[in-house]
Design an enzyme around this catalytic site. Sequence first.
Site, PDB file in Angstrom:
ATOM      1  N   ARG A 160       0.801  -1.240   0.000  1.00 43.85           N
ATOM      2  CA  ARG A 160       0.000   0.000   0.000  1.00 43.85           C
ATOM      3  C   ARG A 160       0.832   1.288   0.000  1.00 43.85           C
ATOM      4  NH1 ARG A 160      -3.150   1.306   3.637  1.00 43.85           N
ATOM      5  NH2 ARG A 160      -4.742   2.175   2.295  1.00 43.85           N
ATOM      6  N   CYS A 209      15.348  -5.106  -4.056  1.00 43.62           N
ATOM      7  CA  CYS A 209      16.227  -4.356  -4.939  1.00 43.62           C
ATOM      8  C   CYS A 209      15.360  -3.465  -5.801  1.00 43.62           C
ATOM      9  CB  CYS A 209      17.058  -5.299  -5.788  1.00 43.62           C
ATOM     10  SG  CYS A 209      18.368  -6.015  -4.807  1.00 43.62           S
TER      11      CYS A 209
END
Length: 430
Positions: A314, A347
Amino acid sequence: MKNLITHIGGLPIEQLARDFGTPTFIYERDVIEKRIAELKAFDVVRFAQKACSNLAILALMKKHGVVVDAVSAGEIHRALKVGFTGQASSDPGSTGGARHAPGIVFTADLFDEDARDMIRTHKLPVNVGSPDMITQLGTFAPGTDVTLRINPGFGHGHSRKTNTGGSYSKHGIWHTEIEECLRLGKEAGVNIIGLHMHIGSGSDFQHLSTVCDAMVKAAKRMGPQLKVISAGGGLPIPYHKEQSRIDVGAYFSLWDKARKMIERDLGHSISLEVEPGRYLVAESCSLLTQIRSVKSSGGNRFYLVDAGFETLVRPSMYGAYHEISIATHDGRAVGNAFDTIVGGPLCESGDVFTQEEGGVVTTRKLPEAVVGDFLILHDAGAYGSAMSSNYNTRRLAAEVLIQQGRGDIIRERQTFEHILHFERIPSNLA
Ligand SMILES: *Cc1c(COP(=O)(O)O)cnc(C)c1O
């Protein structure tokens, strides 16, 4: 100190982390039960399970007479698993309101093959979001009970991605098409019995009353075959500590007034449903993570934790705000609080929990922490676990339900082998 906690649902955080590992979604049963009870004035409370579809949570809903909404074949499968059906059931033990309401309603703007099969096999009622669906139903499931999801011609909210009405929304049937839908329904041999609007006015009661007016107008277009109206979902929760809670009584009153006007117009009683996702579950859940790195970069202070947007998307997706707390792993006294950026392990530069809409990274004042301490993201029960993914080949987090003073595992932490289970290497590459 503010934002420093020791327990979740009455249990020591250190013990929860030891017993279940991190990251883990930790739900509190009594919080969900409290929210269900607040909505009991509605004839029917229908849980939008897409917000949190764990079987144990669905079973808890069922126990309290809450019925469910399913937006895919997979969600139908879940609902069937815990004993919901497409027929009305009156469980005498219920405290919710499933009076004469089907246990499952399928809601969508289209049918895919999987959903079609499920609807036909299990005789499920459908809340249709496109006129096409009415005609299609006639070919594979005549006799089905149908409600029309109406786009009243306007939406609400500033986040365009989450707007559910107006001419750019993909959802629902345009409000002037109701008569045409009734004609299609007759032709297809399905029973159109209800109207549904999911606009998400939040706690904007001015706007909500506009939605209620639109429902009364739509009901007039529909006429005597109308039996049920649904207010949809969209009830907000106070994600910021200083936000106040929605006045559920006032929310009900507005809809009840609309219902009564419709009853007067039509001369028979109308069932009033509400369909919350977020409201029932958001506040029940804390995402427990562990801090694995504390560093500063160019004057900014960072806590990096063992969950990222693969677990709770979110903040990255909507710039959503979640309160954050720290729990020490050793019970030591904690000194100052610092402005801190909280990020995850992915990443990916957007893997930051402290950000606003548009991806602007912000800081949060958090107690001084060390590697090994715990960081808790609050109000993670809605669109938390349900939206998580295996990005970066990270395992889906465990889920735990706290009830009667103990934690029960309701989803095991995924295994790496499970992630790879359906992948195949063609023989010439093996
Ligand atoms: C998503 C959805 C809901 C639930 O929305 P919340 O904001 O979580 O209450 C209800 N009804 C429909 C049709 C939905 O798509």
